[in-house]
Write an enzyme that holds these catalytic residues in place. Structure first.
Site, PDB file in Angstrom:
ATOM      1  N   LYS A 119     -14.037 115.994 -86.460  1.00  0.00           N
ATOM      2  CA  LYS A 119     -14.421 117.273 -85.838  1.00  0.00           C
ATOM      3  C   LYS A 119     -15.552 117.066 -84.833  1.00  0.00           C
ATOM      4  CE  LYS A 119     -12.909 120.525 -89.389  1.00  0.00           C
ATOM      5  NZ  LYS A 119     -13.323 121.551 -90.368  1.00  0.00           N
ATOM      6  N   LYS A 200       3.113 117.441 -89.930  1.00  0.00           N
ATOM      7  CA  LYS A 200       3.040 118.550 -90.879  1.00  0.00           C
ATOM      8  C   LYS A 200       3.130 119.905 -90.172  1.00  0.00           C
ATOM      9  CE  LYS A 200      -0.476 119.248 -93.642  1.00  0.00           C
ATOM     10  NZ  LYS A 200      -1.637 119.204 -94.528  1.00  0.00           N
ATOM     11  N   LYS A 203      -0.975 125.340 -88.489  1.00  0.00           N
ATOM     12  CA  LYS A 203      -1.288 126.507 -87.664  1.00  0.00           C
ATOM     13  C   LYS A 203      -1.709 126.090 -86.258  1.00  0.00           C
ATOM     14  CE  LYS A 203      -5.780 126.569 -89.846  1.00  0.00           C
ATOM     15  NZ  LYS A 203      -5.479 125.810 -91.060  1.00  0.00           N
TER      16      LYS A 203
HETATM   17  P1  AMP Z   1      -4.894 124.443 -94.259  1.00  0.00           P
HETATM   18  O1  AMP Z   1      -3.919 125.399 -93.621  1.00  0.00           O
HETATM   19  O2  AMP Z   1      -4.813 123.083 -93.629  1.00  0.00           O
HETATM   20  O3  AMP Z   1      -6.279 124.979 -94.387  1.00  0.00           O
HETATM   21  O4  AMP Z   1      -4.382 124.186 -95.748  1.00  0.00           O
HETATM   22  C1  AMP Z   1      -4.493 125.128 -96.790  1.00  0.00           C
HETATM   23  C2  AMP Z   1      -3.647 124.636 -97.959  1.00  0.00           C
HETATM   24  O5  AMP Z   1      -2.258 124.615 -97.601  1.00  0.00           O
HETATM   25  C3  AMP Z   1      -3.973 123.204 -98.429  1.00  0.00           C
HETATM   26  O6  AMP Z   1      -3.904 123.141 -99.832  1.00  0.00           O
HETATM   27  C4  AMP Z   1      -2.876 122.367 -97.809  1.00  0.00           C
HETATM   28  O7  AMP Z   1      -2.566 121.222 -98.548  1.00  0.00           O
HETATM   29  C5  AMP Z   1      -1.703 123.315 -97.778  1.00  0.00           C
HETATM   30  N1  AMP Z   1      -0.858 123.000 -96.618  1.00  0.00           N
HETATM   31  C6  AMP Z   1      -1.186 123.145 -95.318  1.00  0.00           C
HETATM   32  N2  AMP Z   1      -0.169 122.771 -94.510  1.00  0.00           N
HETATM   33  C7  AMP Z   1       0.838 122.352 -95.326  1.00  0.00           C
HETATM   34  C8  AMP Z   1       2.157 121.852 -95.107  1.00  0.00           C
HETATM   35  N3  AMP Z   1       2.647 121.708 -93.889  1.00  0.00           N
HETATM   36  N4  AMP Z   1       2.907 121.537 -96.184  1.00  0.00           N
HETATM   37  C9  AMP Z   1       2.428 121.693 -97.439  1.00  0.00           C
HETATM   38  N5  AMP Z   1       1.196 122.168 -97.711  1.00  0.00           N
HETATM   39  C10 AMP Z   1       0.399 122.499 -96.686  1.00  0.00           C
END
Ligand code: AMP
Ligand code: TRP
Length: 338
Positions: A119, A200, A203
């Protein structure tokens, strides 16, 4: 709501930054697992809005996103009757404990955090909150004496730091904190981008067709799935190395229907990708439709969301004050006479 503090069940805690829209990956990889834990654990789920300001935010959007996220989590099944749902900024203690922990945390360990380095590279000037962030996260966790912390892979190193700080506090003063375990979702729970299936679903994907948001309308979900990248072979079978797009759709279909990959391969043997995608779209829509409907009802009811945050903060605050006064006593601060 029960007073979680009195419960003997193990404590699960996790936080999520108020990012606005959650996607199918968040649901299948995270929130769905949290739902399932609500009956067996004492659960604390909070919106980490104090972490969010480590990077610049527009205040009105940050405030609104807290409600959007809360409504989406509740629409997914997080239940304020079973769990404590709250906003980090509503509870006194996270920052107070973070300060104490920072005084036993080596600076070098923070400077070595990979998320900080990543970051920081992207910033013109690096604020000290960005460096300090993992200490606040450790405080979030230790304040509630969590046993298990569900997190994504990217937060594993922060969990390690939390464990180190818990052990260091316990040995420097006296046993106070549980040393929490990370709970990393199963590998199969990784949902990939529909447009670039080797990365992956995220967002921050610039291609909006790659990400299915929980609150996308059925038409938008269908459009995104029908235009998912596949391959030219034409057979529905799992092969992550050579057929990442179809393999991802099979995983998604399996996750939302409960079918195994083998069952799906058998069901679609000899059928084309068009038919398969249509069935994936139908199944995802059937899963997300009720979520979106609940979300639309909740987001209109600001009074109910505020009441939920208020009740959650009351429960969390009782636990937070209890831990904090113990910590203050142990480090040598005199008791405040009331
Ligand atoms: P984030 O959106 O990166 O803050 O992630 C929030 C939660 O969602 C975390 O526990 C991540 O592991 C899960 N997560 C985010 N993106 C994915 C994805 N593409 N597949 C599975 N889990 C996800
Ligand atoms: N840092 C986490 C993230 O960005 C969110 C978070 C804050 C968290 N405090 C936490 C997660 C405590 C688990 C436990 O995703």
């Amino acid at each position: 709501m029960s007073d979680n503090d009195a419960s003997p069940k193990p404590v699960i805690l996790t936080g999520a930054q108020p990012t606005g829209r959650l996607h199918l990956g968040n649901y299948l990889g995270a929130v769905r697992n949290w739902n399932a834990m609500q009956d067996d654990y004492t659960c604390f789920f909070f919106i980490s809005n104090q972490h969010a300001i480590t990077l610049p935010k527009v205040p009105a959007e940050l405030r609104q996103n807290t409600y959007l996220c809360l409504a989406q989590y509740m629409a997914c099944g997080l239940d304020p009757e079973k769990s404590t749902l709250f906003a980090q900024s509503h509870v006194i203690g996270h920052n107070e404990l973070a300060w104490v922990l920072s005084c036993i945390c080596p600076l070098g360990q923070l400077e070595r955090m990979t998320q900080f380095k990543d970051k920081a590279k992207k910033q013109i000037s690096v604020n000290s909150g960005l460096l300090f962030y993992p200490v606040l996260m450790a405080a979030d966790i230790l304040l509630y004496n969590a046993n298990v912390v569900p997190v994504g892979e990217d937060q594993k190193q922060h969990l390690e730091l939390t464990r180190d700080l818990a052990e260091k506090f316990n040995s420097t003063f006296s046993p106070t904190f549980n040393v929490p375990e990370a709970y990393i979702g199963k590998a199969g729970a990784r949902v990939m981008s529909l447009q670039n299936p080797t990365t992956k679903m995220s967002k921050s994907d610039p291609n909006k067709l790659g990400t299915v948001d929980l609150i996308d309308s059925a038409d938008v979900v269908r459009k995104k799935i029908m235009s998912a990248v596949t391959d030219s072979e034409g057979s529905v079978r799992v092969d992550f190395a050579n057929k990442p797009g179809i393999s991802n759709l099979i995983s998604i279909f399996a996750a939302v229907t409960g079918k195994s990959a083998q069952e799906i391969e058998d069901e679609f043997a000899g059928k084309g990708y068009g038919d398969f995608k249509k069935c994936v779209a139908d199944a995802v829509i059937a899963t997300l439709d009720p979520v979106r409907e609940r979300y639309e009802r909740l987001i209109k009811d600001r009074a109910f969301l505020d009441e939920t945050l208020k009740k959650g903060a009351e429960v969390a605050q009782r636990v937070a004050f209890k831990t904090l006064s113990k910590v203050y006593r142990k480090v040598g601060f005199p008791e405040k006479i009331r």
